[in-house]
Write a protein that holds these residues in place. Structure first.
Motif, short mmCIF file in Angstrom:
data_model
loop_
_atom_site.label_atom_id
_atom_site.label_comp_id
_atom_site.label_asym_id
_atom_site.label_seq_id
_atom_site.Cartn_x
_atom_site.Cartn_y
_atom_site.Cartn_z
N THR A 2 0.83 -1.19 0.00
CA THR A 2 0.00 0.00 0.00
C THR A 2 0.87 1.24 0.00
O THR A 2 1.88 1.31 0.69
CB THR A 2 -0.90 0.00 1.25
OG1 THR A 2 -1.70 -1.18 1.22
CG2 THR A 2 -1.79 1.22 1.30
N VAL A 32 -2.46 3.58 -4.02
CA VAL A 32 -2.37 2.27 -4.68
C VAL A 32 -2.24 1.18 -3.63
O VAL A 32 -1.79 1.42 -2.52
CB VAL A 32 -1.18 2.19 -5.67
CG1 VAL A 32 -1.40 3.07 -6.88
CG2 VAL A 32 0.13 2.55 -4.99
N ASN A 33 -2.65 -0.01 -4.03
CA ASN A 33 -2.56 -1.20 -3.17
C ASN A 33 -1.79 -2.29 -3.89
O ASN A 33 -1.67 -2.26 -5.13
CB ASN A 33 -3.96 -1.71 -2.82
CG ASN A 33 -4.73 -0.71 -1.99
OD1 ASN A 33 -4.31 -0.38 -0.89
ND2 ASN A 33 -5.84 -0.22 -2.52
N ASP A 80 -2.38 -3.63 -7.72
CA ASP A 80 -2.88 -2.63 -8.66
C ASP A 80 -1.95 -2.52 -9.86
O ASP A 80 -0.73 -2.60 -9.72
CB ASP A 80 -2.99 -1.25 -8.00
CG ASP A 80 -4.14 -1.15 -7.01
OD1 ASP A 80 -4.92 -2.11 -6.91
OD2 ASP A 80 -4.23 -0.10 -6.34
#
Length: 197
Positions: free
Chosen positions: A2, A58-59, A62
């Motif tokens: 993350t 973002v994770n 992604d």
């Protein structure tokens, strides 16, 4: 992991290498979690296209871009770096193998190969024979000034090792050094190979 997109675009005016357009289309992510008090950035270079914008959260998993051959790349591939504290400085790069999540039932080994005075031995082949019987090799960092991790102070890393005992050895100008180490599933193991006086 993350994080937040720190930069997304070309590295022509905003430099991440030693000169313009080394990485071509590049994405830099600032990871949400810190490491030992340090800010961590991941860099994805030589992309064909960029799918994110600066400031975007973002994770893991992604899509941030598509693999390509922009910048100085000779063919399509993903250039991946981990940088500590300074996203613009190539000198802040750390070995990305320290950051890969091991596959199930696999582990990572970080080591230090040093002479009798504790000085890194650069460009030296380290041999491993692990529980699966497959011979493996890795070379120590060629540049004595390649920054190791602050805690591990390593000069070699090898990932995707099977769990169990690995016999590790290196032929050096000062003689043979060998040792065994236990590789644990999902863990980072460490060892020091040092010449004796």
């Amino acid at each position: 992991g993350t994080g937040t997109v720190f930069y997304a675009g070309e590295d022509i005016e905003t430099l991440f290498g030693r000169k313009p357009d080394v990485y071509g289309s590049v994405v830099v992510i600032q990871i949400a979690d810190t490491w030992q008090g340090h800010t961590i950035f991941t860099l994805y270079g030589h992309l064909e296209s960029v799918s994110v914008t600066a400031g975007q959260p973002v994770n893991a998993g992604d899509v941030v871009g598509m693999v390509g051959s922009s910048g100085v790349a000779l063919g399509p591939h993903l250039h991946f770096e981990v940088r500590q504290d300074d996203p613009y400085s190539y000198e802040s790069v750390r070995n990305p193998e320290l950051w890969y999540r091991p596959y199930a039932g696999r582990g990572v080994l970080a080591g230090r190969l040093v002479d009798v005075n504790g000085v890194f031995l650069p460009g030296t082949r380290v041999n491993l024979e692990c529980s699966d019987g497959t011979p493996r090799t890795v070379e120590t960092y060629w540049d004595q000034y390649t920054a190791p991790d602050d805690v591990l102070v390593e000069n070699f890393v090898i990932s995707d090792l099977p769990t169990g005992t690995c016999h590790v050895w290196a032929e050096t100008p000062g003689g043979l050094i060998d040792q065994s180490v236990e590789i644990l599933p999902g863990e980072l193991s460490g060892l020091i190979l040092q010449l004796r006086p």
